[in-house]
Design an enzyme around this catalytic site. Sequence first.
Site, short mmCIF file in Angstrom:
data_model
loop_
_atom_site.label_atom_id
_atom_site.label_comp_id
_atom_site.label_asym_id
_atom_site.label_seq_id
_atom_site.Cartn_x
_atom_site.Cartn_y
_atom_site.Cartn_z
CG HIS A 1 -95.50 -2.51 -59.14
ND1 HIS A 1 -94.73 -3.66 -59.18
CD2 HIS A 1 -96.62 -3.43 -58.22
CE1 HIS A 1 -94.94 -4.65 -58.34
NE2 HIS A 1 -96.05 -4.53 -58.10
CB THR B 1 -105.22 -2.81 -62.15
OG1 THR B 1 -104.32 -2.69 -61.25
CG2 THR B 1 -106.81 -2.92 -61.81
CB THR B 2 -100.41 -5.03 -61.65
OG1 THR B 2 -100.56 -5.84 -60.84
CG2 THR B 2 -100.36 -3.55 -61.08
CG HIS C 1 -103.43 1.85 -58.07
ND1 HIS C 1 -102.62 1.25 -59.19
CD2 HIS C 1 -103.80 1.09 -57.33
CE1 HIS C 1 -102.40 0.11 -58.76
NE2 HIS C 1 -103.41 -0.29 -57.89
CG HIS D 1 -101.87 -1.70 -53.84
ND1 HIS D 1 -102.52 -3.01 -53.36
CD2 HIS D 1 -102.45 -1.33 -54.78
CE1 HIS D 1 -103.20 -3.18 -54.57
NE2 HIS D 1 -103.24 -2.19 -55.49
CG HIS E 1 -106.61 -1.06 -55.59
ND1 HIS E 1 -105.86 -1.41 -56.72
CD2 HIS E 1 -107.66 -0.52 -56.14
CE1 HIS E 1 -106.45 -0.65 -57.95
NE2 HIS E 1 -107.66 -0.36 -57.31
#
Length: 229
Positions: free
Chosen positions: A67, A178-179, A94, A92, A111
């Site tokens: 992800h 957010t996950t 996005h 990580h 993030h």
Amino acid sequence: TNKHWSYNGETSPEHWAEIEKNSDCNGHQQSPINIIHIKADSIHVENELKFEYKPNTIVNDVENNGHSIQFDFEAGDYIDYKNERYCLKQIHFHEPSEHKIDGIIYPIEIHLVHTSKSGKVTVLAILGKEGEESQLFEFFESFLPLESGAKKEIHESVDLSSFPLKDKEYYSYGGSFTTPPCTESINWVVFKEPVILSVEEVLKLKENMPINNYRNEQPLNDRIVQYHF
Ligand code: B30
Ligand code: ZN
């Protein structure tokens, strides 16, 4: 067996609350949000956010976890936020951005995930847009490509103090991961100004990351966003 969450099809964000039974994904304080500047509450507090980022912090490894692309850090970089110390754990990415500012979506969001001794979490969110190339992205992208599920040992030092964050304006609010499990009570700090990376750097990151790994905008509900200038 359990269906794993994803960003598309039957296990996409609209279905997270159903497939992740004990998650907060249906909660009322979720992330990301669209930050509307004129609706934010302007404040100025001395030393609310202090960086203790060292020039030689070790990055242990990088993983394509299916992800995102995630870099895990050795303890050494800290922030002091609202009088509590938080240790940088991982960074990580996005694409495109999860947070929006005045409706604007940026090509990248970074993030920086920090945790305190008591288990609280503060995520610093930095938006990324195209311009001049960035040495820091050059470093992170030098470990790509990485197949889904693959992990690479790094054990090299990186200097995050070169990220231009000190004394920069930011928004803050209380939100969630957010996950899944979309855990609430996360402190979010979203920097107002994006960092710059080159078109090529954006492309390389996009090509080597799970595509469109963003969650859509969540309702603000009764929350207030603060603007720190
Ligand atoms: S985010 O910054 O809101 N996108 C986690 C941390 C930050 C965000 C989202 C989730 C987190 O720590 N999740 C629990 C741990 N993860 C493993 C992981 O760190 O990468 C479990 C998981 O989700 O299955 Cu992926
Ligand atoms: Zn994230």
